[in-house]
Design a protein around this motif. Sequence first.
Motif, short mmCIF file in Angstrom:
data_model
loop_
_atom_site.label_atom_id
_atom_site.label_comp_id
_atom_site.label_asym_id
_atom_site.label_seq_id
_atom_site.Cartn_x
_atom_site.Cartn_y
_atom_site.Cartn_z
N GLU A 225 26.94 61.11 41.48
CA GLU A 225 27.68 60.24 40.55
C GLU A 225 28.92 59.65 41.22
N ALA A 226 29.60 60.45 42.03
CA ALA A 226 30.77 59.95 42.75
C ALA A 226 30.37 58.88 43.75
N ALA A 227 29.24 59.09 44.43
CA ALA A 227 28.76 58.08 45.38
C ALA A 227 28.39 56.79 44.65
N ASP A 228 27.75 56.91 43.49
CA ASP A 228 27.41 55.72 42.70
C ASP A 228 28.66 54.95 42.28
N ARG A 229 29.69 55.68 41.83
CA ARG A 229 30.94 55.01 41.43
C ARG A 229 31.58 54.31 42.62
N ALA A 230 31.57 54.96 43.77
CA ALA A 230 32.18 54.35 44.96
C ALA A 230 31.41 53.11 45.38
N LEU A 231 30.09 53.18 45.36
CA LEU A 231 29.28 52.01 45.73
C LEU A 231 29.48 50.87 44.73
N ASP A 232 29.51 51.22 43.43
CA ASP A 232 29.74 50.18 42.43
C ASP A 232 31.10 49.53 42.60
N TYR A 233 32.10 50.33 42.93
CA TYR A 233 33.45 49.80 43.11
C TYR A 233 33.51 48.84 44.30
N HIS A 234 32.89 49.21 45.42
CA HIS A 234 33.00 48.41 46.64
C HIS A 234 31.97 47.29 46.72
N LEU A 235 30.79 47.49 46.16
CA LEU A 235 29.75 46.48 46.29
C LEU A 235 29.67 45.53 45.10
N ASN A 236 30.19 45.90 43.96
CA ASN A 236 30.16 45.04 42.78
C ASN A 236 31.54 44.47 42.51
N ALA A 237 32.22 44.01 43.53
CA ALA A 237 33.57 43.45 43.37
C ALA A 237 33.53 42.18 42.54
N ALA A 238 32.42 41.45 42.57
CA ALA A 238 32.31 40.20 41.81
C ALA A 238 32.44 40.47 40.32
N ALA A 239 31.93 41.61 39.85
CA ALA A 239 32.04 41.95 38.43
C ALA A 239 33.51 42.12 38.04
N PHE A 240 34.29 42.75 38.91
CA PHE A 240 35.71 42.92 38.62
C PHE A 240 36.44 41.58 38.67
N ILE A 241 36.08 40.75 39.63
CA ILE A 241 36.73 39.44 39.76
C ILE A 241 36.42 38.57 38.55
N ASN A 242 35.17 38.58 38.10
CA ASN A 242 34.79 37.77 36.95
C ASN A 242 35.36 38.31 35.65
N ALA A 243 35.68 39.59 35.60
CA ALA A 243 36.22 40.19 34.39
C ALA A 243 37.69 39.83 34.18
N THR A 244 38.41 39.50 35.23
CA THR A 244 39.82 39.16 35.09
C THR A 244 39.96 37.71 34.65
N PRO A 245 40.86 37.43 33.74
CA PRO A 245 41.03 36.04 33.30
C PRO A 245 41.64 35.18 34.40
N ARG A 246 41.22 33.93 34.44
CA ARG A 246 41.69 33.00 35.47
C ARG A 246 43.02 32.40 35.05
N LYS A 247 43.99 32.47 35.94
CA LYS A 247 45.29 31.87 35.67
C LYS A 247 45.38 30.54 36.43
#
Length: 120
Positions: free
Chosen positions: A27-49
């Motif tokens: 589970e820790a490895a999955d979280r780490a991979l999701d954090y580093h490889l799914n950066a686009a999800a985090f970028i798209n989740a933040t509102p654009r200023k």
Amino acid sequence: MFKPIPNPPDTDPASPYESPDSKKLHEAADRALDYHLNAAAFINATPRKLSTMFIVNPQLDTETLLAHACESLASANVMAMDLADHMDGPSRNSLLGIAQVIMLGELAVNRALDRLDPSD
């Protein structure tokens, strides 16, 4: 009869999910991979200023905007032609093609300027 390869031990888990420690590690490895490889999800989740660093003044009239566009295209054309003079072969031909596209854009902007103020 002698068996050269022993049977695998029965206590060895076949799946990494069988022991509680391996589940936590997985589970820790999955979280780490999701954090580093799914950066686009985090970028798209933040509102654009809206950045005002390179904004064009909304109060400018069309003639002024077209005049600046014409000057920018003319400068780009000169830079592309100057760079093409220093190159040979296919790179030179590509730059000459880019310069021609820039020149066509400049002609279109000039025509639009003529339609706005035909007295010049």
